[in-house]
Structures are given as structure tokens and as C-alpha cells.
Scaffold this active site. Structure first.
Site, mmCIF file in Angstrom:
data_model
loop_
_atom_site.group_PDB
_atom_site.id
_atom_site.type_symbol
_atom_site.label_atom_id
_atom_site.label_comp_id
_atom_site.label_asym_id
_atom_site.label_seq_id
_atom_site.Cartn_x
_atom_site.Cartn_y
_atom_site.Cartn_z
ATOM 1 N N SER A 36 0.751 -1.007 -0.059
ATOM 2 C CA SER A 36 0.109 0.102 0.085
ATOM 3 C C SER A 36 0.877 1.324 0.017
ATOM 4 C CB SER A 36 -0.772 0.008 1.187
ATOM 5 O OG SER A 36 -1.369 -1.079 1.677
ATOM 6 N N HIS A 67 -4.651 0.169 -4.111
ATOM 7 C CA HIS A 67 -3.643 -1.203 -4.429
ATOM 8 C C HIS A 67 -4.066 -1.102 -5.809
ATOM 9 C CE1 HIS A 67 -3.370 -2.895 -0.589
ATOM 10 N NE2 HIS A 67 -4.127 -1.752 -0.184
ATOM 11 N N HIS A 89 -5.832 -9.509 -1.268
ATOM 12 C CA HIS A 89 -5.781 -10.252 -0.002
ATOM 13 C C HIS A 89 -6.757 -11.004 0.268
ATOM 14 C CE1 HIS A 89 -4.023 -5.905 -0.203
ATOM 15 N NE2 HIS A 89 -3.216 -6.239 0.662
ATOM 16 N N TYR A 91 -8.661 -11.027 2.748
ATOM 17 C CA TYR A 91 -10.029 -10.232 3.181
ATOM 18 C C TYR A 91 -10.812 -9.902 2.051
ATOM 19 C CZ TYR A 91 -7.409 -5.791 2.399
ATOM 20 O OH TYR A 91 -6.510 -4.850 1.852
ATOM 21 N N GLU A 92 -10.266 -9.845 0.731
ATOM 22 C CA GLU A 92 -11.093 -9.508 -0.372
ATOM 23 C C GLU A 92 -12.065 -10.721 -0.977
ATOM 24 O OE1 GLU A 92 -8.955 -6.742 -3.295
ATOM 25 O OE2 GLU A 92 -7.237 -7.522 -2.227
ATOM 26 N N ALA A 119 2.409 -2.235 4.347
ATOM 27 C CA ALA A 119 2.280 -1.074 5.281
ATOM 28 C C ALA A 119 1.692 -1.923 6.777
ATOM 29 C CB ALA A 119 0.866 -0.373 4.903
ATOM 30 N N MET A 217 -2.177 -7.100 7.198
ATOM 31 C CA MET A 217 -3.069 -7.940 6.706
ATOM 32 C C MET A 217 -2.560 -8.645 5.214
ATOM 33 S SD MET A 217 -6.593 -5.481 6.896
ATOM 34 C CE MET A 217 -6.653 -4.379 8.523
ATOM 35 N N SER A 218 -1.284 -8.844 5.197
ATOM 36 C CA SER A 218 -0.932 -9.223 4.028
ATOM 37 C C SER A 218 0.378 -9.945 4.203
ATOM 38 C CB SER A 218 -0.556 -8.127 3.040
ATOM 39 O OG SER A 218 0.509 -7.476 3.365
ATOM 40 N N ASN A 241 1.102 3.544 11.202
ATOM 41 C CA ASN A 241 0.197 3.990 12.459
ATOM 42 C C ASN A 241 0.478 3.291 13.598
ATOM 43 O OD1 ASN A 241 -1.276 1.903 10.485
ATOM 44 N ND2 ASN A 241 -2.071 1.535 12.653
ATOM 45 N N HIS A 253 -8.110 3.976 6.674
ATOM 46 C CA HIS A 253 -7.193 3.484 5.440
ATOM 47 C C HIS A 253 -6.521 4.814 4.977
ATOM 48 C CE1 HIS A 253 -5.697 0.986 2.288
ATOM 49 N NE2 HIS A 253 -6.474 1.986 1.403
#
Ligand code: HPA
Length: 278
Positions: A36, A67, A89, A91-92, A119, A217-218, A241, A253
Site C-alpha cells: 500500500s 492498491h 488479500h 479479506y477480499e 504497510a 493484513m498481508s 500507524n 485507511h
């Protein structure tokens, strides 16, 4: 992918490989996955052939803002590289096998080394937003693994070792390069959560107790598949963050993208330096 009438994964990899290789003249040795907000490095590839994921057989396309989804193949710092600008990902809604398919194809094309970037939120309270972190190890919190299912021995061992999945030599090169360039860099353990919701405060506290320094998340599925494929791996996180609950502010995001944009020049300088040495 788990649809029985589909070809087996070996045929799918071969089809994607042939599709890509028909468009390029070089043989890439190094893969770089740009996470990202970190995709700008792809603009530095010379004689670049750009192929959209949507055009490549069996590649899935990203559904997330910020992305991109393309392969950029060409010369970077005098090396034959294949960059993935954006990734898909779990989550997609894609399967573990689908999200790691590009790693399989890069291996089939001949890469032996892979730099993965992402990220991540800082779990370690000593970290700060905007820092970079060399991934020394990871914790897969999903209870899922991209290698679940029939093992194809042509692709790798049934039970691959994961003790040194992040190559020690590469970690040293990344640290030496950061020192040389006067870039302050942390080391740490990356915890993989499915998302897409950010973690709860309690989850972040749990991850800290478990030994994580950052959360994202990746990356972990592709690292597992890369290790299965005997590819040497370096991982770098951009700490965008402080993870949930550390500061009393909600996560979003846009802020993640904003920080990775702020850090991208430092990130690009570091990756250029690493590629020269790796
Ligand atoms: N959690 C999970 N994934 C992330 C974060 C986070 O705080 N920041 C960037 N990616």
C-alpha cells in the site's frame, strides 16, 4: 481454485507463465512486491513491460483503493526484476491459493529472491509512525495456510521448514544498507491478521504479549509460498500507524495511505540500496 473442473495448479502456473513470458525479453531474477502506497518504485523500472493482473490467466484483481494491480518487468538498478504493484488479500474474498498464485508464477519465471513490503500498524509501543521495520519473523494468526491441500512435489516439500524464512543474509544487507544511507530502521515480528476490520485494542494487547511488533493484513501467505518454493526472502514493513488502542484515535485507511506516501522517498532509497547489494 478449488473448483474440480479447473485445471490443476501446475497447468495454471504454466499458462500464466507462458502468457507473461510471451510479452517480455528478459528473465527476471528478483521479485519485489510493493505494498500500500509504496508502488512508486515501479516507475523506476527501465524498458518496463507492464501487464495488468486482470489480463493474466488466473490472476485476481485488487478491489481496494490505493492498491494497483500490475506486474512491471524490466531493469532496475541493473537487475532483471519483476515488480508486483499491488497485491490481492484474503479479506477480499479470495482463497489462500489465489492470493499466492502470483508468487508461484514468479518462481516459475525463475526468480530466486523476493523482497516483500507492506504497510503495518505498530504493536510495539517503542515504534513510531513513519518508521521502517525489517521483518525478522512472523506470526500467522489466521489458522489458515496457503499450502493446505494436495502438495505438488514439483512446487516444494509437503512440510517446509519455516525457521529462517526471512533470509539472515538479506536482513544483514538491509541493516547495513540502512546504516550506510543513514536510514533509521527497526527489526521486528509481523503478526498477520485477516482484516479487513482493524484489530481491537484487546487483540493488539494480545499480539504484543505473543511477541509481535507490528500487525498487518498481508505478506505472510506469499512468504509461506515463497519459502515452499525455495525463494530467499526479505520483508520490510512501513509503520503507517500505531495499532488500535495505543493512541486514542480511530484508524482509517486514508491515514495509512497518507503516511506511506510521506515515507515513500525513504523507502525507495532503502530498496534501491538493498537491490544493489542483494
Ligand atoms: N492493522 C492491520 N493492518 C494494517 C495496519 C493496522 O494497524 N496499518 C496498516 N495495515
Amino acid at each position: 481454485m478449488n473448483n474440480e473442473i479447473k485445471k490443476n495448479i501446475l497447468d495454471q502456473i504454466e499458462e500464466a507463465r507462458q502468457y507473461i513470458e510471451a510479452k517480455i525479453k528478459i528473465k527476471p531474477q528478483l521479485g519485489i512486491v510493493l505494498g500500500s502506497g509504496l508502488g512508486e518504485l515501479a516507475e523506476e523500472v527501465e524498458d518496463a513491460v507492464v501487464i495488468k493482473y486482470e489480463d493474466i490467466p488466473y490472476f485476481k484483481t485488487s478491489t481496494v483503493a490505493g492498491h494497483d494491480g500490475s506486474l512491471i518487468i524490466g531493469k532496475f538498478r541493473d537487475r532483471n526484476v519483476i515488480m508486483m504493484k499491488g497485491r490481492v488479500h484474503f479479506y477480499e474474498g479470495y482463497s489462500m491459493q489465489e492470493i499466492t498464485f502470483p508468487t508461484r508464477v514468479m518462481k516459475a519465471m525463475g526468480i530466486t529472491k523476493l523482497i516483500v513490503t507492506n504497510a503495518a500498524g505498530a504493536v510495539n509501543k517503542e515504534f513510531s509512525e513513519g518508521e521502517l521495520m525489517i521483518i525478522n519473523d512472523h506470526i500467522n494468526m489466521l489458522g489458515l495456510n496457503p499450502l493446505i491441500g494436495k502438495n505438488f512435489d514439483e512446487l516444494g516439500d509437503r512440510f517446509p521448514d519455516m525457521t529462517n524464512q526471512y533470509d539472515k543474509k538479506f536482513i544483514q544487507i538491509a541493516q547495513d544498507t540502512a546504516n550506510k544511507l543513514d536510514i533509521h530502521i527497526k527489526h521486528g515480528v509481523y503478526a498477520y491478521m485477516s482484516g479487513p476490520s482493524y484489530e481491537t485494542t484487546a487483540e493488539v494487547n494480545m499480539l504484543r504479549i505473543l511477541g509481535a511488533d507490528a500487525v498487518g493484513m498481508s505478506t505472510v501467505p506469499e512468504v509461506i509460498v515463497a519459502k515452499h518454493s525455495c525463494i530467499s526472502i526479505l520483508g520490510i514493513s512501513c509503520i503507517t500507524n500505531m495499532a488500535a488502542g495505543i493512541l486514542d484515535i480511530p484508524l482509517d485507511h486514508e491515514a495509512v495511505i497518507e503516511v506511506s506516501n510521506r515515507v515513500k522517498d525513504k523507502f525507495k532509497t532503502l530498496v534501491r540500496g538493498i537491490v544493489d547489494e542483494i
